[in-house]
Design an enzyme around this catalytic site. Structure first.
Site, PDB file in Angstrom:
ATOM      1  CB  SER A 203      -0.895   0.005   1.236  1.00 39.23           C
ATOM      2  OG  SER A 203      -0.107   0.303   2.369  1.00 39.23           O
ATOM      3  CE  LYS A 204      -2.236   7.170  -1.613  1.00 38.77           C
ATOM      4  NZ  LYS A 204      -3.258   8.034  -1.121  1.00 38.77           N
ATOM      5  NE  ARG A 205       0.797   0.502   6.124  1.00 35.87           N
ATOM      6  CZ  ARG A 205       1.558  -0.557   6.376  1.00 35.87           C
ATOM      7  NH1 ARG A 205       2.670  -0.424   7.032  1.00 35.87           N
ATOM      8  NH2 ARG A 205       1.168  -1.766   5.986  1.00 35.87           N
TER       9      ARG A 205
END
Ligand code: GLU
Length: 469
Positions: free
Chosen positions: A237-239
């Protein structure tokens, strides 16, 4: 029969690497079998879909070179067709209107949760004949018993009991159809023979199969691709940093490097790591797709990127590098030929952003000298070699790498110095830092006027240093 696959993103954000991997595998399958690849934009969620996101998806597909044979088809253009199918299901007694209140549904959910059961709709309105003029949703009559078998080409046989699947909503109160209905209608109408998608959709598949069957339509084959995990084992994910395909472009990755990287996420061919697009098409086999999730590894992507930067035609790299130079405020037509700059730098950069940064000095004067490099190389002992070089360069007419190399050699011999004692201060003077391609090509591409100007600046720097010593 011609094999037809599709990529069906929801335009609720950018094209992320997981989506791009799905698109790539779907595209490869079609290309491998001489089939067709369809692009469908699943934009029925009117609140979350944006034109900007559609553009980002189209842009990402184009950048990666995943050209589609048909589409993009937009689901919002097909509401009439979905309603026609919903009407047919109602006529067949396989769908019904439901006007259960939110309170009733909440209560059902809470009771189920309290009993540690999976919340499911209880079919309350199945035989109620709700007035069509009242606000209502439409639900699909899912079979009550029996099971649904998904013969997945990657996962193998997965069995779902109908008991666990409730009567799902196929049209909302506002009249908009829902995902599981539209996807079935589209996959049927668009003649999709192989549904390739992420395995986050595996639980939707039995519901879709039941709708296919209710309509008497032939089932496609299903290919559910394993998840992609970040380096910490959680779903990517973006993380985990850059996940948008276009962000990779901005960060200086080559589309062929990203494609090559993506193809190895969940698929392998022996221990081969580098694949041209033609090779991928030739060697791709859906049976070789892993069942297990794969992990995203930025180091490996960087390694591949560097590989492609080194091995590609300099004209191609120059074409891709040009916008990155533009971002630094450089117009590469106003200076040395960018192709020559690429040839000089090809071995020295992992990304195009890096290549642009280390090539800026060819086009414009730098601000300050790199502190460490200047401290070490622009010392009083460098004054004489630099002055000699300046005089020699000023008089030099044949501005070729070979002739310039000879000048450096001559000055070193005259001063009885090792070549490095002349070349390194000269490099720092002209480049601003300690690393650059060979001194010959560096001087040649920087050009006479800029070389002289920068040597003057270095001499001034040395003079100031001498004065303050
Ligand atoms: N629109 C769905 C998504 O973006 C994909 C649906 C499908 O491939 O069936 O997740």
């Amino acid at each position: 029969m011609t094999k037809r696959t599709r990529f069906a993103p929801s335009p609720t954000g950018y094209l992320h690497v997981g989506g791009a991997r799905t698109a790539l595998f779907s595209w490869l399958f079609a290309r491998k079998h001489g089939g067709q690849f369809v692009l469908r934009i699943e934009d029925t969620d009117l609140e979350r879909s944006t034109a900007e996101s559609v553009n980002a998806i189209l842009e990402g597909m184009t950048w990666l070179g995943l050209e589609y044979d048909e589409g993009p088809f937009y689901q919002t253009h097909r509401f009439e067709r979905y309603n026609e199918v919903i009407g047919r299901l109602i006529d067949k007694g396989l769908a019904y209107r439901c006007n259960c209140s939110k309170e009733r549904l909440d209560e059902l959910r809470e009771t189920a949760m309290a009993n540690k059961e999976k919340p499911r709709y209880d079919g309350h309105c199945r035989d109620k004949h709700v007035d069509p003029n009242e606000p209502h949703v439409i639900r699909f009559c899912n079979p009550i018993d029996g099971s649904v078998v998904v013969d997945d080409m990657v996962r193998g046989r997965v069995v779902f009991n109908n008991e666990g699947l409730d009567d799902l909503i196929i049209r909302r109160t506002d009249g908009s159809p829902t995902y599981n209905l539209t996807v079935v209608v589209d996959d049927h109408d668009m003649g999709i023979t192989h549904v390739v998608r992420g395995d986050d959709h595996i639980n939707n598949t039995p519901r879709q199969i039941n709708i296919f069957k209710a309509m008497g339509w032939e089932l496609p084959k299903f290919v559910h691709l394993p998840m992609i995990l970040g380096d910490d084992g959680a779903r990517l994910s973006k993380r985990h940093g850059a996940v948008s395909v276009m962000q990779y472009m901005e960060d200086g990755f080559l589309p062929e490097a990203l494609l090559n990287y993506l193809v190895r996420l969940g698929w392998s061919h022996g221990d081969q790591e580098v694949f041209s697009t033609e090779e991928m098409i030739q060697l791709f086999n859906v049976e070789d797709v892993n069942k297990a999730a794969s992990s995203f590894n930025t180091e490996k992507l960087l390694w591949l990127n560097q590989h492609y930067i080194k091995e590609s035609d300099p004209h191609h790299i120059a074409h891709l590098l040009s916008p990155h130079m533009g971002r630094l405020g450089i117009d590469p037509t106003e200076g040395p030929n960018l192709v020559e700059v690429v040839k000089a730098q090809q071995e020295r950069a992992k990304t195009l952003v890096e290549m642009a940064e280390i090539s800026a000095f060819f086009y414009k004067d730098f601000g300050e000298f790199d502190e460490t490099a200047a401290k070490k190389n622009l010392r009083p002992v460098a004054r004489e070699p630099l002055e000699r070089m300046r005089t020699a360069l000023e008089a030099q007419e044949d501005w070729t790498g070979e002739a310039l190399h000879k000048l450096v050699q001559d000055v070193s011999e005259e001063l009885e110095l090792k070549m490095g004692k002349v070349a390194q201060p000269l490099r720092v003077a002209v480049v601003g830092r300690a690393a650059s391609p060979g001194i010959d090509v560096t001087l040649e591409l920087v050009g006479k006027a800029a070389c002289l100007r920068r040597i003057d600046k270095a001499l001034e720097f040395i003079a100031q240093r001498e004065a303050s010593a």
